[in-house]
Design an enzyme around this catalytic site. Structure first.
Site, PDB file in Angstrom:
ATOM      1  N   THR A 147      46.666  23.670  48.249  1.00 64.53           N
ATOM      2  CA  THR A 147      46.132  23.686  49.622  1.00 64.53           C
ATOM      3  C   THR A 147      44.615  23.483  49.643  1.00 64.53           C
ATOM      4  OG1 THR A 147      46.024  26.109  49.497  1.00 64.53           O
ATOM      5  CG2 THR A 147      47.976  25.150  50.545  1.00 64.53           C
ATOM      6  N   GLY A 148      44.044  23.104  48.503  1.00 64.17           N
ATOM      7  CA  GLY A 148      42.601  22.918  48.409  1.00 64.17           C
ATOM      8  C   GLY A 148      42.204  21.456  48.303  1.00 64.17           C
ATOM      9  N   TYR A 149      41.434  21.143  47.275  1.00 63.68           N
ATOM     10  CA  TYR A 149      40.899  19.791  47.072  1.00 63.68           C
ATOM     11  C   TYR A 149      42.024  18.759  46.990  1.00 63.68           C
ATOM     12  CZ  TYR A 149      37.522  16.378  45.142  1.00 63.68           C
ATOM     13  OH  TYR A 149      36.712  15.299  44.914  1.00 63.68           O
ATOM     14  N   ASP A 160      38.035  32.190  49.890  1.00 62.97           N
ATOM     15  CA  ASP A 160      38.791  31.869  48.686  1.00 62.97           C
ATOM     16  C   ASP A 160      37.868  31.652  47.491  1.00 62.97           C
ATOM     17  OD1 ASP A 160      41.083  32.084  50.137  1.00 62.97           O
ATOM     18  OD2 ASP A 160      41.557  29.947  50.172  1.00 62.97           O
ATOM     19  N   ASN A 205      42.684  27.450  40.887  1.00 67.10           N
ATOM     20  CA  ASN A 205      42.967  26.337  41.797  1.00 67.10           C
ATOM     21  C   ASN A 205      43.187  25.007  41.091  1.00 67.10           C
ATOM     22  OD1 ASN A 205      43.125  27.595  44.242  1.00 67.10           O
ATOM     23  ND2 ASN A 205      41.233  26.769  45.076  1.00 67.10           N
ATOM     24  N   ASP A 206      42.155  24.510  40.422  1.00 65.62           N
ATOM     25  CA  ASP A 206      42.286  23.160  39.882  1.00 65.62           C
ATOM     26  C   ASP A 206      41.211  22.855  38.848  1.00 65.62           C
ATOM     27  OD1 ASP A 206      39.939  22.614  41.504  1.00 65.62           O
ATOM     28  OD2 ASP A 206      41.276  22.315  43.197  1.00 65.62           O
TER      29      ASP A 206
END
Length: 291
Positions: free
Chosen positions: A187-189, A73, A146-147
């Protein structure tokens, strides 16, 4: 068809699949352009790629029909910055480990290429987070899939993140930091810090505190049409600002705002690519180790 290719190093077990991919593209007379760093790695690894064309990752890729991301990813997050607002569809080939975004397994590469040439795919548009500030932190890449995170530096104690929602005071987070996650990044950090999982097409951001001092502080879901603003207090006078995998030390005098980017990332979705199946397989949902 013009195919851009970006990747990172790979295990020896993946070599036959990667070599097969280049052979299949050559057989179909596809025009291939490879990121400069990955081209060097392929040459050292002895993989025949049948292409002399390269592109600079700092300038990004242009005029491609698709971009292949070979890795995990994190590699796909790199590819998003290479594409930027050009809206080139991205295919994630999972040479890495977990792979919520890179969903094509190496044995399926030939089938994936055939699907592209026959049009048997769809496009999954993913929202991006955009970061603005009174100091140029992320240059010409102020967006992420993602973020965005605000965290303490390694040498600092807990920080205070004063947070505003559409100009109205929301909360002061006494914590190690705060994560602003997109649905793709849920679904990550954010997930590892107790945040919820969102379906990719959910029009929301997640505000997830990192190790908050007050135990009654919990992750919060807000509409991605809002604007979030942050002021940070830190004994060290600075903090760490990270956008996906890019991070910089920032002075506390800097004011930061976050909102939805005006353009999306476009991920190629094959017929067997289902987010719920990915959740079950990656997180072992519905599995009973007793059976």
């Amino acid at each position: 068809m013009r195919i851009a290719i970006h990747g990172r190093n790979f295990p020896e077990s993946a070599r036959p699949y990667i070599q097969s991919m280049f052979e299949e593209l050559a057989k179909r007379q596809a025009e291939v352009v490879i990121s400069e760093g990955y081209r060097d790695f392929l040459d050292k690894a002895g993989v025949a790629h049948y292409s002399e064309a390269t592109y600079s990752t700092t300038e990004g890729v242009a005029n491609a029909d698709f971009i292949f991301s070979l890795g995990g990813d994190g590699t796909l997050l790199d590819a998003v910055t290479h594409v930027g607002p050009r809206l080139i569809p991205i295919i994630g080939i999972n040479i890495g480990r977990l792979g919520f975004l890179a969903t094509v397994a190496p044995p399926s590469i030939r089938l994936m290429i055939d699907a592209l040439f026959t049009g048997q795919f769809s496009i999954d548009e993913r929202s991006l987070v955009s970061v603005r500030s009174n100091q140029d932190i992320f240059g010409n890449l102020p967006f992420g899939l993602n973020d965005f995170t605000i965290t303490r530096t390694q040498t600092s104690s807990m920080i205070t993140v004063h947070t505003y929602l559409d100009g109205e005071f929301l909360n002061s987070y006494w914590a190690d930091g705060v994560i602003i996650s997109t649905p793709s990044g849920s679904t990550g950090y954010s997930l590892s810090c107790g945040g919820p999982v969102l379906l990719p097409q959910t029009n929301n951001f997640i505000i997830t505190p990192i190790s908050p001092h007050n135990l009654n502080v919990r992750p919060m879901i807000v509409m991605d049409s809002c604007q979030l603003a942050f002021e940070v207090e830190s004994r060290s006078g600075n903090f760490l600002a990270a956008l996906d995998s890019r991070s910089f030390t920032v002075e506390t005098s800097v004011r930061i705002s976050v909102q939805k980017e005006t353009f999306p990332a476009r991920l190629v979705k094959l017929s067997d690519d289902n987010f719920l199946n990915t959740l079950r397989s990656k997180l072992n949902w519905g599995w009973d180790i007793r059976n």
